[in-house]
Write an enzyme that holds these catalytic residues in place. Structure first.
Site, PDB file in Angstrom:
ATOM      1  N   LYS A 273       0.806  -1.225   0.000  1.00 49.84           N
ATOM      2  CA  LYS A 273       0.000   0.000   0.000  1.00 49.84           C
ATOM      3  C   LYS A 273       0.841   1.279   0.000  1.00 49.84           C
ATOM      4  O   LYS A 273       0.380   2.334  -0.447  1.00 49.84           O
ATOM      5  CB  LYS A 273      -0.938   0.018   1.207  1.00 49.84           C
ATOM      6  CG  LYS A 273      -2.059  -1.008   1.168  1.00 49.84           C
ATOM      7  CD  LYS A 273      -3.184  -0.585   0.262  1.00 49.84           C
ATOM      8  CE  LYS A 273      -4.411  -1.467   0.425  1.00 49.84           C
ATOM      9  NZ  LYS A 273      -5.528  -1.016  -0.421  1.00 49.84           N
TER      10      LYS A 273
ATOM     11  N   SER B 276      -8.863  -0.160   6.669  1.00 48.95           N
ATOM     12  CA  SER B 276      -8.844  -1.109   7.788  1.00 48.95           C
ATOM     13  C   SER B 276      -7.449  -1.247   8.370  1.00 48.95           C
ATOM     14  O   SER B 276      -7.259  -1.884   9.388  1.00 48.95           O
ATOM     15  CB  SER B 276      -9.348  -2.485   7.329  1.00 48.95           C
ATOM     16  OG  SER B 276      -8.465  -3.024   6.358  1.00 48.95           O
TER      17      SER B 276
ATOM     18  N   TYR C 296       2.870   6.869  13.067  1.00 48.11           N
ATOM     19  CA  TYR C 296       3.347   7.573  11.875  1.00 48.11           C
ATOM     20  C   TYR C 296       2.885   9.026  11.865  1.00 48.11           C
ATOM     21  O   TYR C 296       3.243   9.789  10.963  1.00 48.11           O
ATOM     22  CB  TYR C 296       2.861   6.879  10.607  1.00 48.11           C
ATOM     23  CG  TYR C 296       3.583   5.579  10.300  1.00 48.11           C
ATOM     24  CD1 TYR C 296       4.973   5.473  10.389  1.00 48.11           C
ATOM     25  CD2 TYR C 296       2.870   4.444   9.915  1.00 48.11           C
ATOM     26  CE1 TYR C 296       5.627   4.285  10.111  1.00 48.11           C
ATOM     27  CE2 TYR C 296       3.521   3.244   9.629  1.00 48.11           C
ATOM     28  CZ  TYR C 296       4.893   3.176   9.725  1.00 48.11           C
ATOM     29  OH  TYR C 296       5.537   1.995   9.441  1.00 48.11           O
TER      30      TYR C 296
ATOM     31  N   GLY D  83      -8.919  -7.117  -2.932  1.00 45.33           N
ATOM     32  CA  GLY D  83      -9.875  -6.519  -2.008  1.00 45.33           C
ATOM     33  C   GLY D  83     -10.720  -5.564  -2.831  1.00 45.33           C
ATOM     34  O   GLY D  83     -11.697  -5.936  -3.454  1.00 45.33           O
TER      35      GLY D  83
ATOM     36  N   GLY E 131      -7.086  -2.454  -6.239  1.00 42.44           N
ATOM     37  CA  GLY E 131      -5.977  -1.586  -6.609  1.00 42.44           C
ATOM     38  C   GLY E 131      -4.734  -2.356  -7.020  1.00 42.44           C
ATOM     39  O   GLY E 131      -4.125  -2.070  -8.056  1.00 42.44           O
ATOM     40  N   LEU E 132      -4.344  -3.342  -6.205  1.00 38.06           N
ATOM     41  CA  LEU E 132      -3.160  -4.141  -6.519  1.00 38.06           C
ATOM     42  C   LEU E 132      -3.401  -5.028  -7.732  1.00 38.06           C
ATOM     43  O   LEU E 132      -2.541  -5.155  -8.600  1.00 38.06           O
ATOM     44  CB  LEU E 132      -2.770  -4.986  -5.312  1.00 38.06           C
ATOM     45  CG  LEU E 132      -1.510  -5.844  -5.475  1.00 38.06           C
ATOM     46  CD1 LEU E 132      -0.281  -4.969  -5.710  1.00 38.06           C
ATOM     47  CD2 LEU E 132      -1.296  -6.734  -4.255  1.00 38.06           C
TER      48      LEU E 132
ATOM     49  N   GLU F 145      -9.840 -13.648  -3.883  1.00 38.39           N
ATOM     50  CA  GLU F 145     -10.644 -13.108  -2.791  1.00 38.39           C
ATOM     51  C   GLU F 145     -10.934 -14.180  -1.753  1.00 38.39           C
ATOM     52  O   GLU F 145     -10.862 -15.376  -2.043  1.00 38.39           O
ATOM     53  CB  GLU F 145     -12.008 -12.626  -3.320  1.00 38.39           C
ATOM     54  CG  GLU F 145     -11.958 -11.511  -4.323  1.00 38.39           C
ATOM     55  CD  GLU F 145     -13.344 -11.157  -4.835  1.00 38.39           C
ATOM     56  OE1 GLU F 145     -13.743  -9.990  -4.664  1.00 38.39           O
ATOM     57  OE2 GLU F 145     -14.019 -12.045  -5.392  1.00 38.39           O
TER      58      GLU F 145
ATOM     59  N   GLY G 200     -16.161 -13.072   0.760  1.00 43.02           N
ATOM     60  CA  GLY G 200     -16.227 -11.742   0.158  1.00 43.02           C
ATOM     61  C   GLY G 200     -15.919 -11.772  -1.321  1.00 43.02           C
ATOM     62  O   GLY G 200     -14.976 -11.128  -1.781  1.00 43.02           O
TER      63      GLY G 200
ATOM     64  N   ASP H 189     -17.211 -10.470  -3.977  1.00 44.92           N
ATOM     65  CA  ASP H 189     -17.895  -9.460  -4.792  1.00 44.92           C
ATOM     66  C   ASP H 189     -17.213  -9.263  -6.138  1.00 44.92           C
ATOM     67  O   ASP H 189     -17.872  -9.044  -7.159  1.00 44.92           O
ATOM     68  CB  ASP H 189     -17.970  -8.124  -4.040  1.00 44.92           C
ATOM     69  CG  ASP H 189     -16.592  -7.591  -3.703  1.00 44.92           C
ATOM     70  OD1 ASP H 189     -16.153  -6.607  -4.323  1.00 44.92           O
ATOM     71  OD2 ASP H 189     -15.940  -8.162  -2.813  1.00 44.92           O
TER      72      ASP H 189
ATOM     73  N   SER I  89       1.217  -9.741  -0.347  1.00 45.38           N
ATOM     74  CA  SER I  89       0.872  -8.319  -0.268  1.00 45.38           C
ATOM     75  C   SER I  89       1.261  -7.607   1.023  1.00 45.38           C
ATOM     76  O   SER I  89       1.455  -6.395   1.021  1.00 45.38           O
ATOM     77  CB  SER I  89      -0.626  -8.134  -0.515  1.00 45.38           C
ATOM     78  OG  SER I  89      -1.382  -8.792   0.479  1.00 45.38           O
TER      79      SER I  89
END
Length: 322
Positions: A54, A79, A116, A180, A183-184, A205, A209, A211, A307
């Site tokens: 990320k 999250s 951070y 998820g 994006g990745l 996935e 979940g 979707d 990831s």
């Protein structure tokens, strides 16, 4: 019509990330190769700054802010991993950050986000709409919202992980990526189609979940209730317009795995590769294992994007002991 990011955007993102993001290692496992009769190449984003891929997307997006945006700062909902990524990127770039996080987010991710330097605003993921909460705060404070996946600059940044993988390995037969919000997966697909066009690209996935899988089958974005799975980074309810546009065009299939399969993959990483990998980070390998068990990857060169590794250690230990 939504103008989708391109591979050139990934190349440009890589230039911005130079000297800021780690070029994470590509590790091998003779045990995996022997067991399944394929060559596995693990792109280990659990060793990325803040512990997950990320950072790439967040830093790329924030580094493009103009002076006014930088002064007001960035806001995000997440999250955990996108939260830490925006918080760290904002600190590096000298701007304030606010993160809207679920109250039940892993303790380690909440703590790291605050460490951070970001302000954390909690919400209930089962009763509140995180996007609505975040947009309200963004409007009140004049901050720029950087969503966790459905943003061209975020997608381009995430695509640099697969770009580095292909630069190191050359063409692959298959690439497995956790899914998820997409994006990745969408960023990885951009790199795959440019650098290894024959590779089969699979988004993965949790079963609870699916979707993305439903969306790909239906030909439009499908919304679901918040899934209950140990893969907290994949508890998304729907894909985005940008991510679905790329996935629909460039991804071969979307697969699902059970929580039990995720634990098996976590155990393999711990025992055989001496790596701590969070449940979401195990999605890609769990699906690759399932396909390999059926002989579907025999003799192939297989890329697996690991990831992230941000998991509460008490929870990690309990999952492995269970």
């Amino acid at each position: 019509m939504t103008l989708l990011p391109t591979y050139q955007d990934v190349v440009d993102a890589a230039a911005r990330l130079e000297g800021h993001a780690h070029r994470t290692p590509v590790l091998r496992s003779s045990t995996a190769d022997t067991r399944w009769g394929a060559e596995f190449f693990f792109k280990c984003e659990n060793f990325q700054r803040m512990g997950a891929f990320k950072f790439r997307g967040a830093f790329n997006a924030l580094s493009k802010f103009d002076a006014a945006q930088k002064k007001a700062g960035a806001i995000a909902f997440s999250s955990g991993n996108h939260a830490q990524a925006v918080a760290l990127s904002a600190r590096i770039l000298g701007m304030p950050a606010v993160i809207v996080m679920p109250r039940d987010a892993p303790a380690a991710k909440l703590a790291a986000t605050r460490e951070y330097g970001a302000e954390v605003i909690p919400y209930d993921r089962f009763t509140e709409d995180r996007e609505a909460v975040t947009k309200k705060i963004a409007a009140e404070r004049g901050m720029t919202l950087i969503p966790p996946y459905d943003h061209p600059d975020v997608i381009a940044g995430q695509g640099t992980a697969a770009r580095e993988l292909f630069e190191e390995t050359g063409p692959l037969d298959a690439l497995f990526v956790c899914l998820g919000g997409g994006g990745l997966t969408s960023g990885s697909a951009l790199s795959a189609r440019a650098l290894s066009p024959q590779a089969k690209v699979y988004g993965v996935e949790p079963e609870a979940g699916n979707d993305g899988q439903q969306s790909l089958r239906a030909g439009h974005i499908v919304h679901i209730d918040t899934p209950k799975t140990i893969a907290d980074g994949a508890q998304t309810q729907h894909l985005g317009d940008y991510t679905f546009g790329i996935i629909r065009r460039d991804v071969d299939d979307i697969l699902t795995v059970s929580d039990a399969q995720l634990v098996d993959a976590m155990r393999f990483f711990a025992e055989r590769m001496k790596m701590v990998v969070e449940p979401t980070g195990c999605l890609a390998f769990a699906a690759a294992c399932a396909m390999a068990e059926s002989g579907g990857l025999k003799g192939q060169r297989v890329g697996v994007i690991v990831s992230g590794g941000n998991v509460d250690l008490a929870r990690y230990a309990a999952l492995l002991a269970g």
